[in-house]
Design an enzyme around this catalytic site. Structure first.
Site, PDB file in Angstrom:
ATOM      1  N   HIS A  57       0.849  -1.185   0.000  1.00 49.42           N
ATOM      2  CA  HIS A  57       0.000   0.000   0.000  1.00 49.42           C
ATOM      3  C   HIS A  57       0.889   1.240   0.000  1.00 49.42           C
ATOM      4  O   HIS A  57       2.023   1.208   0.489  1.00 49.42           O
ATOM      5  CB  HIS A  57      -0.886   0.028   1.238  1.00 49.42           C
ATOM      6  N   GLU A  59       0.873   3.845   1.828  1.00 52.35           N
ATOM      7  CA  GLU A  59       1.323   4.236   3.161  1.00 52.35           C
ATOM      8  C   GLU A  59       2.494   3.386   3.636  1.00 52.35           C
ATOM      9  O   GLU A  59       3.458   3.910   4.207  1.00 52.35           O
ATOM     10  CB  GLU A  59       0.183   4.088   4.190  1.00 52.35           C
ATOM     11  N   CYS A  87      -6.136   1.897   5.850  1.00 50.20           N
ATOM     12  CA  CYS A  87      -6.786   0.686   6.357  1.00 50.20           C
ATOM     13  C   CYS A  87      -6.172   0.335   7.714  1.00 50.20           C
ATOM     14  O   CYS A  87      -5.214   0.969   8.162  1.00 50.20           O
ATOM     15  CB  CYS A  87      -6.600  -0.463   5.359  1.00 50.20           C
ATOM     16  N   CYS A  90      -2.346  -0.505   7.570  1.00 48.92           N
ATOM     17  CA  CYS A  90      -1.505   0.688   7.475  1.00 48.92           C
ATOM     18  C   CYS A  90      -1.545   1.505   8.761  1.00 48.92           C
ATOM     19  O   CYS A  90      -0.529   2.025   9.212  1.00 48.92           O
ATOM     20  CB  CYS A  90      -1.928   1.538   6.278  1.00 48.92           C
TER      21      CYS A  90
END
EC number: 3.5.4.33
Length: 148
Positions: A57, A59, A87, A90
């Protein structure tokens, strides 16, 4: 000489540029930048399809690059700008990094960290939402609309 206004909107626009990079790669268009002392120290966008890695992801990639740049695992003096609410995966990593501040554009009503209790983030982390929300939402909504 043009003076740059280092506002939340400016840095979110940089995260949006990263999200557009993801879109060009047919990745879910989420982008992130980590800022320390008004300087971008890392940039990332989703690469889950490209790397065949569910943890890639924006992040997560931005956190790793920022920690490497700083030479330490704690980001308590930093701000993460991300186009979509992180999410829980993260948010957990952001908690462990002790990120000082998170600024996100669009809320994630299905998988966003704010939907979970107890709170996932580090207690000292400040959160701001809704920065360039319409632009961030438009990008991700259109991506999924075109997929269906």
């Amino acid at each position: 000489m043009t003076k740059i206004n280092f506002s939340d909107e400016y840095f979110m626009q940089q995260a949006l540029n990263e999200a557009k990079n993801a879109l060009h790669k047919d990745e879910i268009p989420v982008g992130a930048v980590v800022v320390c002392n008004k300087q971008i120290i890392s940039r990332a966008h989703n690469l889950t399809e490209t790397l065949n890695d569910v943890t890639a992801h924006a992040e997560m990639l931005a956190i790793t690059a920022a920690a490497e740049f700083l030479g330490g695992k704690y980001l308590n003096e930093c701000t993460l700008y991300v186009t979509l609410e992180p999410c829980t995966m993260c948010a957990g990593a952001l908690s462990w990094s002790q990120i000082g501040r998170i600024v996100f554009g669009a809320s994630d009503t299905k998988r966003g960290f704010s939907r979970h209790t107890p709170p996932v983030l580090h207690p000292k982390t400040n959160v701001i939402s809704g920065i360039l929300e319409k632009d961030c939402s438009f990008l991700i909504t259109n991506f999924f609309k075109n997929k269906r």
